[in-house]
Write an enzyme that holds these catalytic residues in place. Structure first.
Site, PDB file in Angstrom:
ATOM      1  N   ARG A 242       0.845  -1.195   0.000  1.00 56.70           N
ATOM      2  CA  ARG A 242       0.000   0.000   0.000  1.00 56.70           C
ATOM      3  C   ARG A 242       0.872   1.233   0.000  1.00 56.70           C
ATOM      4  NH1 ARG A 242      -3.694  -2.361  -1.534  1.00 56.70           N
ATOM      5  NH2 ARG A 242      -5.798  -2.568  -0.711  1.00 56.70           N
ATOM      6  N   GLU A 271      -2.183   7.948  -4.157  1.00 55.80           N
ATOM      7  CA  GLU A 271      -2.446   7.548  -5.545  1.00 55.80           C
ATOM      8  C   GLU A 271      -3.909   7.833  -5.915  1.00 55.80           C
ATOM      9  OE1 GLU A 271      -1.392   3.324  -4.873  1.00 55.80           O
ATOM     10  OE2 GLU A 271      -3.490   2.836  -5.333  1.00 55.80           O
ATOM     11  N   HIS A 289      -0.824   0.345  -9.653  1.00 54.21           N
ATOM     12  CA  HIS A 289      -1.584  -0.517  -8.733  1.00 54.21           C
ATOM     13  C   HIS A 289      -2.266  -1.676  -9.495  1.00 54.21           C
ATOM     14  CE1 HIS A 289      -3.754  -0.486  -4.586  1.00 54.21           C
ATOM     15  NE2 HIS A 289      -3.647  -1.720  -5.059  1.00 54.21           N
TER      16      HIS A 289
END
Ligand code: DGY
Length: 333
Positions: A242, A271, A289
């Site tokens: 993360r 993000e 991601h």
């Protein structure tokens, strides 16, 4: 006549098959344009809904739950659940579920690939080639560091961490060291020769450090300037966990000053924004991601999230509850 079918919200675009499966049980409001709703908009759309399917991008906290006391379950289409305030869910008797296991091997493949790409300077050399700068072979051109036989450090030895460790130990002859809240049982360490070490040793000894720990206030900036300073100048850092676990500003500075050799990042603080310092340095591989993004795995995640939602609202047994105490207390359906 009142509608007997519960209403659910699918907060982000998803496979048509997933929507069809949900529509067999529920009145479904979906988000075909995949608009990112603000918190007030999400709260408003949850009005009257018994359940919701979210991704890691939608924050559901006490305020959202308090504004929607009819909500009984939120099924997150992600293994990570730092977007859900689980204590707030449990205190209000709302079930939360996630999608573990189905993405473990896919995410481990990607983490390993990202680590290799950083070590062997794949993105940097590809950009060089595309820019038309390749004029000759040279003995030291894009010389990186070996992965085979190197020391693989894993911070966070859960399912995905163990799957990455297996790839390193069994496929690439790497020595595996790890740090985790708790040590693995000996029978899990033995087949991969994994050695439990303290965090300082992990930072000092790893040739390739991979982060696979959950995000929480405790893991916020687990890797910052002080930790980066303890790593080898030849080391790489990979994050498939993360954003926020790494202090991105400190990492950008360390990469710029070559205090570590390279990094591979799939997740970022704040993000989809990416720290400009990371965009400015060549020695980092950046991906948006996508560690769990294979067609098969994303379908499995969507399926599992839908199964959780359906079971929770139709009196079944949700396969992967995060706060099963809610079910034990008679919550959900
Ligand atoms: C997960 O499953 O947690 C992935 O990061 C996708 O959000």
């Amino acid at each position: 006549m009142p509608n007997p079918r519960p209403a659910v919200l699918v907060a982000r675009a998803v496979y048509p098959e997933t929507l069809a499966k949900l529509r067999a049980h529920f009145e479904v409001e979906d988000n075909p344009d995949d608009t990112i709703w603000s918190a007030p908009e999400l709260t408003r759309r949850l009005q009257g809904k018994a359940g919701a399917m979210t991704t890691g991008s939608e924050r559901v906290d006490a305020a959202v739950l308090d504004a929607n006391p009819q909500l009984r379950v939120v099924a997150n289409m992600a293994v990570g659940f730092n977007n859900l305030d689980i204590p707030a869910f449990t205190a209000r008797g709302v079930l939360a579920t996630n999608t573990p296991d189905v993405l473990t091997e896919t995410t481990a493949d990607f983490g390993f690939a990202l680590m290799m790409a950083a070590a062997r300077r794949m993105a940097e050399s590809e950009h060089f080639l595309r820019a038309g700068r390749w004029k000759k072979w040279r003995y030291d051109m894009f010389a990186g560091s070996d992965v085979h036989g190197a020391t693989l450090g894993i911070l966070g030895m859960g399912r995905i961490g163990q799957a990455i460790a297996r790839r390193g130990a069994l496929g690439f002859g790497m020595q595996v060291i790890y740090h985790n809240r708790s040590r693995l049982p000996a029978e899990q360490e033995a087949p991969i020769g994994a050695r439990y070490v303290d965090k300082a040793t992990l930072l000092r000894e790893a040739d390739h450090l991979v982060l696979v720990l959950p995000y929480s206030p405790q893991s916020h900036h687990a890797i910052g300037a002080a930790e980066l300073a303890q790593m080898k100048p030849s080391a790489t850092l990979t994050n498939v966990a993360r954003g926020g676990i790494v202090d991105d500003a400190a990492l950008a500075q360390a990469l710029k000053e070559r205090r570590i050799a390279a990094a591979g990042l799939d997740v970022f603080e704040g993000e989809p924004a990416v720290h400009p310092g990371l965009l400015a340095v060549p020695n980092v591989v950046l991906t948006p991601h996508i560690a769990s993004a294979t067609d098969r795995t994303r379908r499995a995640m969507a399926d599992l999230a839908a199964d959780n939602l359906i079971a929770a609202l139709t009196g079944g047994k949700p396969p992967t509850p995060l706060n099963p105490e809610v079910l034990a207390a008679g919550g959900a359906a």
